[in-house]
Design a protein around this motif. Structure first.
Motif, PDB file in Angstrom:
ATOM      1  N   LEU A   4      -1.223  72.752  31.263  1.00  0.00           N
ATOM      2  CA  LEU A   4      -0.027  73.567  31.499  1.00  0.00           C
ATOM      3  C   LEU A   4       0.354  74.381  30.257  1.00  0.00           C
ATOM      4  O   LEU A   4       0.768  75.535  30.368  1.00  0.00           O
ATOM      5  CB  LEU A   4       1.141  72.670  31.926  1.00  0.00           C
ATOM      6  CG  LEU A   4       1.009  72.118  33.345  1.00  0.00           C
ATOM      7  CD1 LEU A   4       2.006  70.986  33.578  1.00  0.00           C
ATOM      8  CD2 LEU A   4       1.222  73.225  34.375  1.00  0.00           C
ATOM      9  N   ALA A   9      -1.970  77.212  30.413  1.00  0.00           N
ATOM     10  CA  ALA A   9      -1.725  78.134  31.524  1.00  0.00           C
ATOM     11  C   ALA A   9      -0.429  78.927  31.336  1.00  0.00           C
ATOM     12  O   ALA A   9      -0.357  80.092  31.713  1.00  0.00           O
ATOM     13  CB  ALA A   9      -1.688  77.365  32.843  1.00  0.00           C
ATOM     14  N   HIS A  10       0.591  78.314  30.757  1.00  0.00           N
ATOM     15  CA  HIS A  10       1.843  79.042  30.532  1.00  0.00           C
ATOM     16  C   HIS A  10       1.771  79.942  29.308  1.00  0.00           C
ATOM     17  O   HIS A  10       2.726  80.639  28.982  1.00  0.00           O
ATOM     18  CB  HIS A  10       3.021  78.070  30.404  1.00  0.00           C
ATOM     19  CG  HIS A  10       3.627  77.695  31.728  1.00  0.00           C
ATOM     20  ND1 HIS A  10       4.332  78.592  32.492  1.00  0.00           N
ATOM     21  CD2 HIS A  10       3.614  76.541  32.438  1.00  0.00           C
ATOM     22  CE1 HIS A  10       4.750  77.994  33.606  1.00  0.00           C
ATOM     23  NE2 HIS A  10       4.309  76.753  33.604  1.00  0.00           N
ATOM     24  N   GLY A  11       0.646  79.898  28.591  1.00  0.00           N
ATOM     25  CA  GLY A  11       0.454  80.827  27.484  1.00  0.00           C
ATOM     26  C   GLY A  11       1.139  80.413  26.187  1.00  0.00           C
ATOM     27  O   GLY A  11       1.321  81.230  25.294  1.00  0.00           O
ATOM     28  N   GLN A  32      16.726  79.898  24.989  1.00  0.00           N
ATOM     29  CA  GLN A  32      17.781  80.871  24.686  1.00  0.00           C
ATOM     30  C   GLN A  32      19.178  80.255  24.801  1.00  0.00           C
ATOM     31  O   GLN A  32      20.130  80.752  24.199  1.00  0.00           O
ATOM     32  CB  GLN A  32      17.664  82.096  25.601  1.00  0.00           C
ATOM     33  CG  GLN A  32      16.391  82.902  25.382  1.00  0.00           C
ATOM     34  CD  GLN A  32      16.359  83.633  24.037  1.00  0.00           C
ATOM     35  OE1 GLN A  32      17.383  83.961  23.460  1.00  0.00           O
ATOM     36  NE2 GLN A  32      15.155  83.873  23.524  1.00  0.00           N
ATOM     37  N   ALA A  36      13.291  84.077  18.937  1.00  0.00           N
ATOM     38  CA  ALA A  36      12.105  84.823  19.366  1.00  0.00           C
ATOM     39  C   ALA A  36      11.408  84.143  20.534  1.00  0.00           C
ATOM     40  O   ALA A  36      10.645  84.766  21.264  1.00  0.00           O
ATOM     41  CB  ALA A  36      11.132  84.971  18.199  1.00  0.00           C
ATOM     42  N   MET A  37      11.661  82.852  20.738  1.00  0.00           N
ATOM     43  CA  MET A  37      10.998  82.146  21.848  1.00  0.00           C
ATOM     44  C   MET A  37      11.709  82.481  23.150  1.00  0.00           C
ATOM     45  O   MET A  37      12.893  82.217  23.315  1.00  0.00           O
ATOM     46  CB  MET A  37      11.008  80.638  21.610  1.00  0.00           C
ATOM     47  CG  MET A  37      10.409  79.858  22.771  1.00  0.00           C
ATOM     48  SD  MET A  37       9.731  78.278  22.245  1.00  0.00           S
ATOM     49  CE  MET A  37       9.783  77.354  23.776  1.00  0.00           C
ATOM     50  N   PRO A  38      10.970  83.083  24.084  1.00  0.00           N
ATOM     51  CA  PRO A  38      11.613  83.523  25.321  1.00  0.00           C
ATOM     52  C   PRO A  38      11.715  82.392  26.340  1.00  0.00           C
ATOM     53  O   PRO A  38      10.977  81.413  26.272  1.00  0.00           O
ATOM     54  CB  PRO A  38      10.664  84.602  25.832  1.00  0.00           C
ATOM     55  CG  PRO A  38       9.321  84.187  25.330  1.00  0.00           C
ATOM     56  CD  PRO A  38       9.547  83.426  24.041  1.00  0.00           C
ATOM     57  N   ASN A  39      12.639  82.533  27.272  1.00  0.00           N
ATOM     58  CA  ASN A  39      12.653  81.623  28.420  1.00  0.00           C
ATOM     59  C   ASN A  39      11.461  81.948  29.306  1.00  0.00           C
ATOM     60  O   ASN A  39      11.175  83.102  29.561  1.00  0.00           O
ATOM     61  CB  ASN A  39      13.941  81.824  29.227  1.00  0.00           C
ATOM     62  CG  ASN A  39      15.139  81.206  28.528  1.00  0.00           C
ATOM     63  OD1 ASN A  39      15.003  80.585  27.484  1.00  0.00           O
ATOM     64  ND2 ASN A  39      16.304  81.380  29.119  1.00  0.00           N
ATOM     65  N   LEU A  40      10.761  80.896  29.731  1.00  0.00           N
ATOM     66  CA  LEU A  40       9.605  81.089  30.603  1.00  0.00           C
ATOM     67  C   LEU A  40       9.834  80.288  31.882  1.00  0.00           C
ATOM     68  O   LEU A  40      10.571  79.298  31.861  1.00  0.00           O
ATOM     69  CB  LEU A  40       8.327  80.602  29.904  1.00  0.00           C
ATOM     70  CG  LEU A  40       7.909  81.389  28.667  1.00  0.00           C
ATOM     71  CD1 LEU A  40       6.831  80.660  27.904  1.00  0.00           C
ATOM     72  CD2 LEU A  40       7.425  82.776  29.051  1.00  0.00           C
ATOM     73  N   PRO A  41       9.210  80.709  32.986  1.00  0.00           N
ATOM     74  CA  PRO A  41       9.444  79.996  34.241  1.00  0.00           C
ATOM     75  C   PRO A  41       8.696  78.662  34.294  1.00  0.00           C
ATOM     76  O   PRO A  41       7.667  78.538  34.931  1.00  0.00           O
ATOM     77  CB  PRO A  41       8.922  80.968  35.307  1.00  0.00           C
ATOM     78  CG  PRO A  41       7.892  81.766  34.604  1.00  0.00           C
ATOM     79  CD  PRO A  41       8.314  81.850  33.167  1.00  0.00           C
TER      80      PRO A  41
END
Lengths: 306, 121
Positions: free
Chosen positions: B38, B41-43, B92, B99-104
């Protein structure tokens, strides 16, 4: 001697090699037909496949971009145009400082990379080529379709600036574009990390000693500075390659000095205290930290020679 | 058949031979390997260097080596499972403007990722 070489044994060897190659090809064909190869995007490539694909990509882009010449694009209006195009075409998969991808960019394999450090790995011409023509089997579309070369160069101009954009500065750029009467001050062109790290003040040898005496090592792992502990904060390995400080500042000499002198002034809730270092001492520590890992220019050269 | 077609076929055949990997079990169990897949896969690996995660050699954010021993998350939260899951899902809200974005990432995925990160000593 030469008569013996052209004799029968050589023919046997050639026939054997041909036979083995044919057998191998047949085995591969049967393997493909069996459907056992895992093509699921969610599952990572195996290491050999990754290595081959990355090498192929790097060589192909370098070869095809070799004769492209970048026009002059360090003008504010070009960068503004680039930002608009970036937000229209790129952000949904590549994100931006502090801005996540949209759903369409999630779950792709290969993963669309963040572009903050693109200019530390690729030349302007290579970024242009990739954006303009896209990448087969990588989910990267050709953006030249329906666009002009000047528009693609504008995207490259903005991607260059991403190298020095903090999440805060990026937000300011976006809001200034959305609302031109906005009074927020935006600097459209600035020194990139690649430029700022070309010359670092301070003395690395003194800095290394200071990192030890100020006790930095008790919270951070620092290559070359021995000591116990080091698990409170993040490791400082390959520090020159790190993009952000505390997720807020772009990792450049001036910002790092500011951070070391007084971290709570930048991030009020951080666990890192002000150490009471002088400016000169901070500069020396900065100088040592940038000896860790490869600086942007070295990184690009390393990429080239690969 | 041209030479380049032949070369392409040979390359593809070569790739096929080394590309066969076992499909991991898909049930959301607590097998740490599920978390590693994961994270890939989530990068996460495009910003973080994470030992044992395919392609995770990013330098945008801090390396996650030895994460089980790390005292703080983002320099402020104690490094515990529930905090780490919150941070992975909604950075966030914890550190606005980071700098770390919210990801799904859903809860089960965040748990699996955290379980994997806690195997890194």
């Amino acid at each position: 001697m030469s008569a013996r070489l052209t004799g029968k044994p050589v023919l046997y060897v050639i026939a054997g090699a041909l036979g083995a190659a044919l057998l191998g090809a047949a085995a591969m064909g049967i393997f493909i037909a069996s459907g056992r190869y895992d093509i699921a995007a969610m599952h990572p490539h195996t290491q050999p496949v990754r290595t081959i694909l990355k090498f192929l990509q790097r060589r192909s882009i370098a070869f095809h971009a070799r004769n492209l010449v970048a026009p002059r694009f360090d003008q504010p209006e070009v960068i503004q145009r680039g930002l608009a195009l970036y937000r229209e075409h790129c952000v949904s998969c590549h994100g931006a400082p502090g801005e996540g991808r949209q759903r369409v960019g999630v779950g792709l394999n290969p993963n669309p990379p963040p572009l903050e450090q693109a200019i530390e790995r690729w030349s302007d011409a290579e970024i242009y080529w990739t954006t303009a023509f896209g990448l087969k089997m990588a989910g990267m579309p050709s953006f030249l379709l329906g666009r002009t070369p000047a528009e693609i160069w504008a995207i490259v101009a903005f991607v260059r600036q991403m190298n020095r954009l903090s999440p805060e500065e990026y937000r300011r750029m976006v809001s200034a574009r959305a609302n031109p009467s906005d009074t927020v001050r935006v600097q459209w062109i600035g020194k990139t990390r690649a430029e700022a790290l070309a010359r670092v003040p301070g003395d690395p040898a003194r800095g290394k000693e200071l990192l030890r005496t100020f006790g930095c090592r008790s919270c951070h792992l620092i290559p070359g500075v021995p000591g116990p502990g080091g698990n409170v904060g993040p490791p400082l390995t390959r520090w020159a390659e790190r993009q952000f400080i505390s997720g807020r500042l772009v990792n450049m000499p001036d910002a790092l000095r500011t951070w070391i002198l007084n971290p709570p002034a930048i991030d009020p809730h951080t666990a890192m205290p002000a150490l009471g270092a002088t400016v000169a001492q901070a500069d020396d520590m900065v100088a040592y930290l940038y000896t860790l890992g490869a600086r942007p220019r070295e990184r690009q050269q390393k990429n080239r020679s690969r | 058949m041209t030479f380049s077609e032949l070369a392409a076929i040979v390359l593809l055949l070569g790739l096929a031979g080394v590309g066969c990997s076992r499909s991991p079990a898909m049930e959301p169990d607590r097998n740490p390997q599920q978390g590693a897949i994961l994270l890939s896969a989530h990068g996460c690996g495009s910003c973080h260097t994470i030992p044992g995660v395919s392609g995770a050699s990013g330098t945008i954010g801090p390396p996650l080596a030895g994460y089980a021993r790390r005292a703080y998350i983002a320099g402020k939260l104690p490094n515990q499972l529930d905090n780490l899951m919150r941070w992975i899902r909604d950075p966030q809200s914890i550190e606005p403007g980071t700098a770390m974005p919210n990801l799904p990432v859903n809860e089960a995925e965040a748990r699996a990722m955290a379980v994997y990160l806690y195997t890194l000593r």
